[in-house]
Design a protein around this motif. Structure first.
Motif, PDB file in Angstrom:
ATOM      1  N   SER A 113       0.719  -1.166  -0.175  1.00 30.63           N
ATOM      2  CA  SER A 113      -0.218   0.037  -0.072  1.00 30.63           C
ATOM      3  C   SER A 113       0.881   1.384  -0.014  1.00 30.63           C
ATOM      4  O   SER A 113       0.448   2.348  -0.748  1.00 30.63           O
ATOM      5  CB  SER A 113      -1.044  -0.055   1.250  1.00 30.63           C
ATOM      6  OG  SER A 113      -1.653  -1.085   1.079  1.00 30.63           O
ATOM      7  N   ARG A 117       0.855   3.882  -3.092  1.00 30.99           N
ATOM      8  CA  ARG A 117       0.478   5.378  -2.754  1.00 30.99           C
ATOM      9  C   ARG A 117       1.541   6.271  -3.226  1.00 30.99           C
ATOM     10  O   ARG A 117       1.231   7.239  -3.782  1.00 30.99           O
ATOM     11  CB  ARG A 117       0.474   5.488  -1.332  1.00 30.99           C
ATOM     12  CG  ARG A 117       0.113   7.126  -0.908  1.00 30.99           C
ATOM     13  CD  ARG A 117       0.123   7.088   0.446  1.00 30.99           C
ATOM     14  NE  ARG A 117      -0.595   8.462   0.901  1.00 30.99           N
ATOM     15  CZ  ARG A 117      -0.137   9.110   1.877  1.00 30.99           C
ATOM     16  NH1 ARG A 117       0.112   8.441   3.229  1.00 30.99           N
ATOM     17  NH2 ARG A 117      -0.694  10.309   2.520  1.00 30.99           N
ATOM     18  N   GLN A 247      -5.847  -7.189  -0.019  1.00 32.01           N
ATOM     19  CA  GLN A 247      -5.644  -6.454  -1.074  1.00 32.01           C
ATOM     20  C   GLN A 247      -6.913  -5.862  -1.696  1.00 32.01           C
ATOM     21  O   GLN A 247      -7.174  -4.772  -2.217  1.00 32.01           O
ATOM     22  CB  GLN A 247      -5.142  -7.241  -2.243  1.00 32.01           C
ATOM     23  CG  GLN A 247      -3.712  -7.670  -2.045  1.00 32.01           C
ATOM     24  CD  GLN A 247      -2.575  -6.736  -2.117  1.00 32.01           C
ATOM     25  OE1 GLN A 247      -2.889  -5.534  -2.093  1.00 32.01           O
ATOM     26  NE2 GLN A 247      -1.466  -6.891  -2.600  1.00 32.01           N
ATOM     27  N   GLU A 250      -7.961  -3.119   1.065  1.00 37.65           N
ATOM     28  CA  GLU A 250      -6.872  -2.111   1.218  1.00 37.65           C
ATOM     29  C   GLU A 250      -6.730  -1.301  -0.069  1.00 37.65           C
ATOM     30  O   GLU A 250      -6.650   0.095  -0.043  1.00 37.65           O
ATOM     31  CB  GLU A 250      -5.888  -2.337   1.956  1.00 37.65           C
ATOM     32  CG  GLU A 250      -4.431  -1.405   2.111  1.00 37.65           C
ATOM     33  CD  GLU A 250      -4.953  -0.418   3.300  1.00 37.65           C
ATOM     34  OE1 GLU A 250      -4.236   0.642   3.246  1.00 37.65           O
ATOM     35  OE2 GLU A 250      -5.920  -0.782   4.129  1.00 37.65           O
ATOM     36  N   ASN A 251      -6.428  -2.071  -1.004  1.00 40.37           N
ATOM     37  CA  ASN A 251      -5.992  -1.454  -2.383  1.00 40.37           C
ATOM     38  C   ASN A 251      -7.114  -1.433  -3.398  1.00 40.37           C
ATOM     39  O   ASN A 251      -6.932  -1.040  -4.621  1.00 40.37           O
ATOM     40  CB  ASN A 251      -4.549  -2.081  -2.740  1.00 40.37           C
ATOM     41  CG  ASN A 251      -3.817  -1.889  -1.662  1.00 40.37           C
ATOM     42  OD1 ASN A 251      -3.345  -0.744  -1.236  1.00 40.37           O
ATOM     43  ND2 ASN A 251      -2.929  -2.951  -1.292  1.00 40.37           N
TER      44      ASN A 251
END
Length: 319
Positions: A113, A117, A247, A250-251
């Protein structure tokens, strides 16, 4: 006529909502079938090959990693059931490996992450795969060449049996546990550490990690070869599942549609690969697999140094 039929089949496009690209269904089925064939032929999970090939066809690296982890769950469940029916799964050892693997996947997703970012995840994934596949390919190539030479020299005379492992510093670590299925009395620290590393690799690269667990558990821990493969797959199921969930939350990089099509192809391809692989000598299979791994590493390395189509890309920080 054949060309027209092939063009007609390739015209069936499916839009991948997470990857945000349109890809031929036939191409995805062929890719999944090819990886499944190689998995059945060489006895590997195929995740370390699937992710680079998805990147080659235009799937973004973060989506390729997360989706491959999703597909690994299905293939690992099938493998565990087959080994369980032959009583070749050490569930206690698998639980110890899993304890380290889950924590490793948490750490891996957090690193993933952060890199995503700041826009560095593509570079890190490419570099990691070049180093990982290059190292594994060279080691496998050297080992297979030595084995082929030894087999040729030993034709016509018996070969002396060799010990798979020796008692080293690993066996002197504390927190020892008894694993009846594997006939071992060892420290739990090494299996937990191996699981932790595999968890990070699963989150960062989308690989199952069998290529790391199997040799490490055989040569460092001393686990029987007949037990280690099924136990490794048991651990991979839950680590890959945790990675997929993390995943996705979060992403948001798990493309279920892509994973579904790839799984269909891989299940079919694995059946053919397993039949052919049973007829070929093991040392020749390892030699061919080493060449394949090195060729994929070379392709990724070329992408790192090749001139990109767009020299400048503006990208903001993702939240």
């Amino acid at each position: 006529m054949l060309g027209a039929l092939l063009d007609w089949l390739l015209s069936f496009q499916v839009y991948l909502p997470i990857a945000e690209i349109s890809v031929s269904v036939l191409l995805l089925l062929a890719l999944g079938g090819g990886i499944g064939f190689l998995s059945g032929l060489f006895g590997v999970g195929g995740g370390f090959l699937m992710t680079p090939l998805l990147i080659f066809i235009g799937v973004p690296s973060p989506v390729a990693v997360a989706t491959t982890a999703n597909q690994t769950v299905a293939t690992s469940v099938s493998g565990v059931l087959a080994h369980w029916s032959r009583e070749n799964v050490d569930f206690k050892m698998g639980a110890v490996l899993l304890s380290g693997g889950v924590f490793g996947s948490l750490v891996g997703v957090a690193i993933f992450s952060i890199l995503r970012r700041y826009g560095q995840i593509d570079l890190v994934i490419h570099l990691a795969y070049v180093i990982l596949l290059g190292s594994i390919g060279l080691i496998m190539l050297a080992e297979s060449v030595r084995t082929l030479r030894r087999v040729r020299r030993a034709r016509g005379r018996a070969m002396a049996p060799r010990k798979l492992h020796q008692h080293v510093w690993v066996h002197g670590l504390p927190l020892k546990m008894r694993f009846k299925k594997s006939r071992l009395y060892i420290s739990a620290i090494m299996p937990i550490g191996i699981g932790f590393v595999v968890g990070i690799l699963s989150a960062m690269l989308g690989v199952g990690g069998a290529f790391l667990i199997v040799p490490a558990m055989i040569y460092l821990v001393g686990m029987p070869t007949s037990i280690v493969v099924g136990t490794s797959l048991f651990q991979i199921i839950f680590v890959a599942a945790v990675t997929t969930i993390l995943q996705s939350i979060e992403n948001r990089t798990v493309d279920v549609l892509l994973a579904f099509v790839l799984t269909i192809g891989s299940v079919i391809g694995a059946q053919f690969g397993g039949r052919i692989g049973a007829r070929l000598p093991g040392e020749q299979l390892r030699f061919l697999l080493a060449l394949l791994v090195l060729s994929v590493a070379g392709g990724l390395c070329y992408e790192l140094v090749a001139r990109p189509d767009d020299l400048y890309v503006l990208q903001g920080l993702t939240r």
